[in-house]
Design a protein around this motif. Structure first.
Motif, short mmCIF file in Angstrom:
data_model
loop_
_atom_site.label_atom_id
_atom_site.label_comp_id
_atom_site.label_asym_id
_atom_site.label_seq_id
_atom_site.Cartn_x
_atom_site.Cartn_y
_atom_site.Cartn_z
N ASP A 165 -19.49 -16.53 4.83
CA ASP A 165 -19.23 -17.77 5.41
C ASP A 165 -17.97 -18.20 4.93
O ASP A 165 -16.99 -18.79 5.71
CB ASP A 165 -20.51 -18.85 5.04
CG ASP A 165 -21.77 -18.55 6.17
OD1 ASP A 165 -21.48 -18.09 7.40
OD2 ASP A 165 -22.64 -19.05 5.72
N LEU A 179 -15.06 -16.36 6.64
CA LEU A 179 -14.93 -16.80 8.13
C LEU A 179 -14.39 -18.17 8.38
O LEU A 179 -13.47 -18.60 8.94
CB LEU A 179 -16.33 -17.04 8.85
CG LEU A 179 -16.51 -15.43 9.08
CD1 LEU A 179 -18.08 -15.38 9.70
CD2 LEU A 179 -15.74 -14.47 9.95
N SER A 196 -14.12 -17.52 19.40
CA SER A 196 -15.19 -18.44 19.38
C SER A 196 -16.47 -17.62 18.58
O SER A 196 -16.63 -16.90 18.57
CB SER A 196 -15.80 -18.48 20.80
OG SER A 196 -16.13 -17.52 21.41
N GLY A 197 -17.19 -18.72 18.13
CA GLY A 197 -18.54 -18.22 17.39
C GLY A 197 -18.48 -17.86 16.02
O GLY A 197 -19.27 -17.12 15.24
N LEU A 198 -17.37 -18.34 15.38
CA LEU A 198 -17.17 -17.87 13.74
C LEU A 198 -18.00 -18.95 12.88
O LEU A 198 -18.47 -18.52 12.00
CB LEU A 198 -15.68 -18.10 13.33
CG LEU A 198 -14.89 -16.93 14.00
CD1 LEU A 198 -13.38 -16.96 13.13
CD2 LEU A 198 -15.35 -15.71 14.09
N PRO A 240 -21.04 -21.11 11.43
CA PRO A 240 -22.53 -20.93 11.43
C PRO A 240 -23.19 -21.89 12.48
O PRO A 240 -22.73 -22.96 12.71
CB PRO A 240 -22.93 -21.19 10.00
CG PRO A 240 -21.67 -21.99 9.23
CD PRO A 240 -20.58 -21.66 10.07
N ASP A 250 -26.98 -13.66 11.15
CA ASP A 250 -26.12 -14.49 11.90
C ASP A 250 -24.65 -14.31 11.32
O ASP A 250 -23.80 -14.05 11.95
CB ASP A 250 -26.55 -15.93 11.88
CG ASP A 250 -25.62 -16.63 12.55
OD1 ASP A 250 -25.44 -16.31 13.95
OD2 ASP A 250 -24.97 -17.64 12.05
N ARG A 258 -23.30 -10.91 12.23
CA ARG A 258 -22.97 -10.87 13.59
C ARG A 258 -21.53 -11.76 13.97
O ARG A 258 -20.66 -11.05 14.66
CB ARG A 258 -23.83 -11.58 14.44
CG ARG A 258 -25.15 -10.53 14.95
CD ARG A 258 -25.84 -11.21 16.05
NE ARG A 258 -26.53 -12.45 15.52
CZ ARG A 258 -27.57 -12.32 14.73
NH1 ARG A 258 -28.44 -11.08 14.31
NH2 ARG A 258 -28.21 -13.56 14.49
N ARG A 259 -21.34 -13.05 13.20
CA ARG A 259 -20.07 -13.79 13.32
C ARG A 259 -18.83 -12.83 12.76
O ARG A 259 -17.93 -12.88 13.37
CB ARG A 259 -20.45 -15.10 12.76
CG ARG A 259 -21.19 -15.99 13.51
CD ARG A 259 -21.46 -17.14 12.93
NE ARG A 259 -22.31 -17.45 11.78
CZ ARG A 259 -21.69 -17.57 10.42
NH1 ARG A 259 -20.30 -17.93 10.37
NH2 ARG A 259 -22.50 -17.62 9.50
N ARG A 304 -17.82 -10.19 14.99
CA ARG A 304 -17.29 -10.56 16.21
C ARG A 304 -15.55 -10.98 15.55
O ARG A 304 -14.72 -10.64 16.20
CB ARG A 304 -17.71 -12.09 16.60
CG ARG A 304 -17.01 -12.71 17.81
CD ARG A 304 -17.97 -13.99 18.08
NE ARG A 304 -19.24 -13.55 18.47
CZ ARG A 304 -20.31 -14.45 18.06
NH1 ARG A 304 -20.12 -15.33 17.17
NH2 ARG A 304 -21.62 -13.87 18.35
#
Length: 171
Positions: free
Chosen positions: A62, A65, A81-83, A85, A103, A106-107, A110
């Motif tokens: 986290d 990101l 997009s989608g970084l 939480p 999660d 996955r981020r 990405r």
């Protein structure tokens, strides 16, 4: 311990139910086993299996990101997009913690995919900084995971045995 609590408890309960229970002859022994299975089921729902490393990995991913998104914004670039939480609430249960880590992974994947096929116009120095962030996060995550692997104590294997006196008593 590399096995999740769910997998470990599931294996124990399955072995007791499938391997031990059919071999029990007395009603008393079967009722005792039923009690053990009931207790194990309750313990499984209440216990968190070493959450420290999982939480550390989650925080590392986290933080990485968040730094990446901030750095891209500061450079006037659009982050993939989608970084962010989905929830900022601190996970309190084993299942919630594992879901939050999945999660974050996955981020992070990405972001990694985006970084290896960056948009046109991403300056090379900025891409280099982002790659450094990626490498640092991976290195620290692996370092955290490494603590889960038990270390062999070779000194105990090679240490001389204590000598016994004439009566066989070790000193």
């Amino acid at each position: 311990m590399n096995q999740s609590l769910d997998a470990l408890m599931g294996s124990i309960c399955r072995a007791l139910r499938d391997e031990i229970a059919p071999e029990l002859q007395s009603d008393h022994a079967r009722s005792q086993l039923a009690g053990v299975l009931d207790v194990l089921g309750k313990v499984e729902r209440m216990v968190v299996w070493s959450p420290d490393v999982t939480r550390e990995q989650l925080e590392l991913l986290d933080a990485c990101l968040a730094r990446v998104a901030a750095r891209l914004a500061a450079a006037g670039q659009t982050a993939p997009s989608g970084l962010a939480p989905a929830s900022t609430a601190r996970p309190e249960t084993q299942a919630a913690l594992q879901a939050a880590l999945a999660d974050a992974e996955r981020r992070f994947a990405r972001f990694t995919d985006w970084l290896f096929s960056p948009p046109d116009g991403l300056p090379a120095p900025l891409a280099g900084e982002l790659h450094d962030q990626l490498r640092t996060a991976l290195r620290l995550t692996l370092k955290a995971q490494r603590r889960l692997v038990p270390s062999a104590d070779f000194s105990s294997m090679t240490a001389p045995s204590p000598a016994a006196d004439a009566q066989g008593v070790f000193k």
